[in-house]
Scaffold this motif. Structure first.
Motif, PDB file in Angstrom:
ATOM      1  N   PHE A  60       0.829  -1.207   0.000  1.00 53.02           N
ATOM      2  CA  PHE A  60       0.000   0.000   0.000  1.00 53.02           C
ATOM      3  C   PHE A  60       0.867   1.262   0.000  1.00 53.02           C
ATOM      4  O   PHE A  60       0.565   2.243  -0.690  1.00 53.02           O
ATOM      5  N   ARG A  61       1.945   1.242   0.771  1.00 47.93           N
ATOM      6  CA  ARG A  61       2.837   2.406   0.843  1.00 47.93           C
ATOM      7  C   ARG A  61       3.484   2.681  -0.519  1.00 47.93           C
ATOM      8  O   ARG A  61       3.566   3.834  -0.964  1.00 47.93           O
ATOM      9  N   GLU A  62       3.937   1.614  -1.190  1.00 46.88           N
ATOM     10  CA  GLU A  62       4.602   1.793  -2.478  1.00 46.88           C
ATOM     11  C   GLU A  62       3.616   2.136  -3.587  1.00 46.88           C
ATOM     12  O   GLU A  62       3.934   2.910  -4.495  1.00 46.88           O
ATOM     13  N   ALA A  63       2.399   1.579  -3.515  1.00 46.52           N
ATOM     14  CA  ALA A  63       1.424   1.778  -4.593  1.00 46.52           C
ATOM     15  C   ALA A  63       0.628   3.073  -4.451  1.00 46.52           C
ATOM     16  O   ALA A  63       0.318   3.735  -5.455  1.00 46.52           O
ATOM     17  N   PHE A  64       0.294   3.452  -3.203  1.00 47.58           N
ATOM     18  CA  PHE A  64      -0.628   4.575  -3.007  1.00 47.58           C
ATOM     19  C   PHE A  64      -0.090   5.671  -2.075  1.00 47.58           C
ATOM     20  O   PHE A  64      -0.754   6.689  -1.878  1.00 47.58           O
ATOM     21  N   GLY A  65       1.070   5.472  -1.475  1.00 47.78           N
ATOM     22  CA  GLY A  65       1.635   6.472  -0.568  1.00 47.78           C
ATOM     23  C   GLY A  65       1.478   6.065   0.888  1.00 47.78           C
ATOM     24  O   GLY A  65       0.569   5.309   1.246  1.00 47.78           O
ATOM     25  N   GLU A  66       2.350   6.588   1.742  1.00 42.10           N
ATOM     26  CA  GLU A  66       2.359   6.213   3.158  1.00 42.10           C
ATOM     27  C   GLU A  66       1.056   6.538   3.865  1.00 42.10           C
ATOM     28  O   GLU A  66       0.610   5.822   4.756  1.00 42.10           O
ATOM     29  N   TRP A  67       0.394   7.623   3.463  1.00 41.66           N
ATOM     30  CA  TRP A  67      -0.860   8.031   4.100  1.00 41.66           C
ATOM     31  C   TRP A  67      -1.949   6.969   3.957  1.00 41.66           C
ATOM     32  O   TRP A  67      -2.850   6.872   4.804  1.00 41.66           O
ATOM     33  N   SER A  68      -1.863   6.165   2.890  1.00 36.93           N
ATOM     34  CA  SER A  68      -2.927   5.202   2.590  1.00 36.93           C
ATOM     35  C   SER A  68      -2.925   3.999   3.529  1.00 36.93           C
ATOM     36  O   SER A  68      -3.948   3.330   3.687  1.00 36.93           O
ATOM     37  N   VAL A  69      -1.776   3.692   4.160  1.00 35.22           N
ATOM     38  CA  VAL A  69      -1.656   2.458   4.945  1.00 35.22           C
ATOM     39  C   VAL A  69      -2.686   2.428   6.075  1.00 35.22           C
ATOM     40  O   VAL A  69      -3.505   1.504   6.173  1.00 35.22           O
ATOM     41  N   GLY A  70      -2.661   3.451   6.933  1.00 33.74           N
ATOM     42  CA  GLY A  70      -3.606   3.497   8.042  1.00 33.74           C
ATOM     43  C   GLY A  70      -5.042   3.627   7.583  1.00 33.74           C
ATOM     44  O   GLY A  70      -5.947   3.060   8.196  1.00 33.74           O
ATOM     45  N   VAL A  71      -5.260   4.351   6.481  1.00 37.47           N
ATOM     46  CA  VAL A  71      -6.625   4.570   5.996  1.00 37.47           C
ATOM     47  C   VAL A  71      -7.244   3.262   5.490  1.00 37.47           C
ATOM     48  O   VAL A  71      -8.395   2.936   5.810  1.00 37.47           O
ATOM     49  N   ILE A  72      -6.479   2.500   4.713  1.00 42.47           N
ATOM     50  CA  ILE A  72      -6.996   1.234   4.171  1.00 42.47           C
ATOM     51  C   ILE A  72      -7.286   0.247   5.293  1.00 42.47           C
ATOM     52  O   ILE A  72      -8.353  -0.381   5.334  1.00 42.47           O
ATOM     53  N   PHE A  73      -6.351   0.122   6.236  1.00 42.16           N
ATOM     54  CA  PHE A  73      -6.601  -0.748   7.386  1.00 42.16           C
ATOM     55  C   PHE A  73      -7.785  -0.230   8.199  1.00 42.16           C
ATOM     56  O   PHE A  73      -8.581  -1.012   8.745  1.00 42.16           O
ATOM     57  N   GLY A  74      -7.916   1.087   8.286  1.00 39.24           N
ATOM     58  CA  GLY A  74      -9.025   1.677   9.024  1.00 39.24           C
ATOM     59  C   GLY A  74     -10.375   1.358   8.405  1.00 39.24           C
ATOM     60  O   GLY A  74     -11.340   1.089   9.118  1.00 39.24           O
ATOM     61  N   ILE A  75     -10.440   1.370   7.089  1.00 40.97           N
ATOM     62  CA  ILE A  75     -11.699   1.048   6.406  1.00 40.97           C
ATOM     63  C   ILE A  75     -12.063  -0.422   6.623  1.00 40.97           C
ATOM     64  O   ILE A  75     -13.236  -0.762   6.827  1.00 40.97           O
ATOM     65  N   GLU A  76     -11.048  -1.303   6.589  1.00 42.35           N
ATOM     66  CA  GLU A  76     -11.314  -2.721   6.892  1.00 42.35           C
ATOM     67  C   GLU A  76     -11.919  -2.854   8.294  1.00 42.35           C
ATOM     68  O   GLU A  76     -12.892  -3.587   8.506  1.00 42.35           O
ATOM     69  N   SER A  77     -11.335  -2.157   9.248  1.00 41.57           N
ATOM     70  CA  SER A  77     -11.819  -2.230  10.623  1.00 41.57           C
ATOM     71  C   SER A  77     -13.204  -1.609  10.767  1.00 41.57           C
ATOM     72  O   SER A  77     -14.038  -2.103  11.531  1.00 41.57           O
ATOM     73  N   LEU A  78     -13.467  -0.520  10.041  1.00 44.75           N
ATOM     74  CA  LEU A  78     -14.788   0.109  10.062  1.00 44.75           C
ATOM     75  C   LEU A  78     -15.850  -0.866   9.581  1.00 44.75           C
ATOM     76  O   LEU A  78     -16.916  -1.005  10.204  1.00 44.75           O
ATOM     77  N   ALA A  79     -15.568  -1.574   8.493  1.00 49.00           N
ATOM     78  CA  ALA A  79     -16.525  -2.543   7.962  1.00 49.00           C
ATOM     79  C   ALA A  79     -16.793  -3.649   8.975  1.00 49.00           C
ATOM     80  O   ALA A  79     -17.945  -4.064   9.176  1.00 49.00           O
ATOM     81  N   ALA A  80     -15.732  -4.124   9.624  1.00 48.54           N
ATOM     82  CA  ALA A  80     -15.895  -5.186  10.622  1.00 48.54           C
ATOM     83  C   ALA A  80     -16.696  -4.695  11.812  1.00 48.54           C
ATOM     84  O   ALA A  80     -17.557  -5.410  12.344  1.00 48.54           O
ATOM     85  N   ALA A  81     -16.451  -3.456  12.236  1.00 47.30           N
ATOM     86  CA  ALA A  81     -17.172  -2.898  13.381  1.00 47.30           C
ATOM     87  C   ALA A  81     -18.657  -2.718  13.090  1.00 47.30           C
ATOM     88  O   ALA A  81     -19.509  -2.983  13.945  1.00 47.30           O
ATOM     89  N   LEU A  82     -18.969  -2.287  11.881  1.00 39.39           N
ATOM     90  CA  LEU A  82     -20.366  -2.013  11.523  1.00 39.39           C
ATOM     91  C   LEU A  82     -21.185  -3.285  11.356  1.00 39.39           C
ATOM     92  O   LEU A  82     -22.396  -3.288  11.605  1.00 39.39           O
ATOM     93  N   THR A  83     -20.545  -4.360  10.931  1.00 37.86           N
ATOM     94  CA  THR A  83     -21.290  -5.572  10.570  1.00 37.86           C
ATOM     95  C   THR A  83     -21.137  -6.716  11.568  1.00 37.86           C
ATOM     96  O   THR A  83     -21.873  -7.696  11.494  1.00 37.86           O
ATOM     97  N   GLY A  84     -20.187  -6.617  12.507  1.00 39.42           N
ATOM     98  CA  GLY A  84     -19.862  -7.747  13.371  1.00 39.42           C
ATOM     99  C   GLY A  84     -21.031  -8.272  14.184  1.00 39.42           C
ATOM    100  O   GLY A  84     -21.305  -9.485  14.180  1.00 39.42           O
TER     101      GLY A  84
END
Length: 411
Positions: A264-288
């Motif tokens: 993710f860092r190499e493809a989209f930039g360092e800022w994207s790492v936490g955001v992408i993982f954050g979206i995964e966690s958001l989806a899990a939190a909303l649907t769990g």
């Protein structure tokens, strides 16, 4: 007189049940707060471990070894810690000890100047942190008779914490740096461990820990120490087959996630790492929690099969999608398949293992997950050195085999 005694006895029983219910609800609240805070810490630190290793000059293969070291030691020690938790009837002390241990080693990482030092500390995290996992799962299963719902609730809470940590971690790294991130993460884990100790556990009258862990001459490793445990029963029949499928799914997971932050860092930039993982966690939190209730109603097997298929689809899309905004959508799908996996597998164990052996059953589940993360990162680190796309598509092989074997599980 006799009638009065009957009425009095009925009132006492009712008051006792109400008191137990109040204690259980308070325990749910305390554990939920503690695990939310712990997962904020995990969400902050974990996505940046691989990035930190690269900054310290590590190769992609060594980045993979970071996950191997943690999960190999975790695999070895989780089952014995689960047995100790069952034998002593103690949950909260093991959770607190494991949580604080992980926090301590994160704080030490902030002062390490070499990739080898980080690798050593991650190995120690695997050893001592494994005390937390079986007791954590067993305690949750004991808080309600509806396994799918209670695991769904805690997975939503914990993934919400992880999501907050992902976004916080991205901001902290940007403004304070990676080293400060690990210090803050460690502090939060110490705080979480302290909160866990507020839980009220019922005394069981079982053997003391001193009698269990006291070293005796002539012992031949931990296998003889846990003589009489549930290990052999857990690995027989359909439960043994179930654990094999979990191992295969986690091989694929380890292939992907051990290198994903670097990708993710190499493809989209360092800022994207936490955001992408954050979206995964958001989806899990909303649907769990919602998915947990569905598992209670319709059974764990069909949702486990859906989760395995979700893994294959998510990893294939990660390999093919090159637009960061579309990747955010893939991340949401990926978060759903993760919480579905955790809910369905935890519920399957809770429904098929008796209460007195539940920490061992959960420990075996966690051990199979960790073992998959021993093999997967080795494959992922090697294949990603050739091509990230090759590695991501390659996850379909263990996932396909796991799906076929899971079809044979009783519903």
């Amino acid at each position: 007189m006799k009638r009065e005694r009957v009425v009095l006895q009925g009132r006492r029983e009712k008051a006792g049940k109400l008191r137990k219910l109040q204690i259980k609800r308070k325990n749910v609240l305390i554990l939920a707060v503690a695990m939310f805070m712990a997962n904020v810490s995990f969400g902050m630190a974990f996505p940046y471990l691989g990035v930190y290793m690269r900054l310290l000059g590590a190769s992609m293969f060594m980045v993979g070894l970071l996950s191997v070291a943690f999960n190999l030691t975790s695999t070895i020690f989780q089952y014995p810690f689960g047995w100790l938790s069952d034998s002593s009837g103690n949950r909260k002390s093991f959770i607190a000890f494991g949580t604080a241990s992980i926090g301590l080693f994160y704080m030490v990482m902030a002062f390490v100047g070499s990739a080898t030092g980080v690798l050593l500390l991650r190995t120690l995290q695997g050893i001592f942190g494994s005390a937390m996992m079986p007791a954590h799962s067993a305690l949750i299963s004991e808080l309600s008779t509806r396994a799918g719902s209670i695991f769904g609730l805690f997975n939503s809470i914990e993934n919400a914490g992880y999501m907050v940590g992902n976004f916080l971690g991205s901001a902290i790294v940007r403004y304070l740096g990676v080293r400060k991130l690990f210090l803050i993460s460690g502090f939060l884990l110490f705080l979480s461990a302290g909160i866990v100790l507020l839980i009220r556990e019922r005394p069981t009258g079982r053997r003391s820990l001193l009698g269990i862990i006291l070293v005796q001459e002539g012992r031949k490793g931990w296998r003889s120490t846990v003589k009489g445990s549930a290990f052999r029963r857990l690995m027989r029949g359909h439960l043994g087959l179930f654990y094999v499928t979990v191992f295969l799914v986690m091989v694929a997971s380890g292939q992907f996630y051990s290198v994903s932050s670097v990708y993710f860092r190499e493809a989209f930039g360092e800022w994207s790492v936490g955001v992408i993982f954050g979206i995964e966690s958001l989806a899990a939190a909303l649907t769990g929690y919602f998915l947990g209730k569905l598992i209670d109603r319709h059974g764990a097997k069909r949702f486990y099969l859906t989760a395995i298929a979700g893994y294959g689809l998510a990893f294939l899309l990660y390999a093919l999608v090159k637009n960061v905004w579309l990747v955010f959508g893939v991340a949401f799908l990926s978060g759903v398949k993760w919480v579905l996996t955790i809910n369905s597998t935890s519920a399957y164990v809770a429904q098929n293992v008796k209460v007195g052996e539940r920490a061992q059953g959960m420990g075996m589940l966690n051990a199979m997950m960790s073992l998959g993360w021993v093999v997967g990162p080795l494959i992922g680190g090697y294949l990603s050195g050739i091509s990230f796309t090759l590695n991501f598509v390659g996850t379909l092989i263990p996932l396909g085999l796991a799906f076929l074997l899971a079809l044979r599980l009783p519903g």
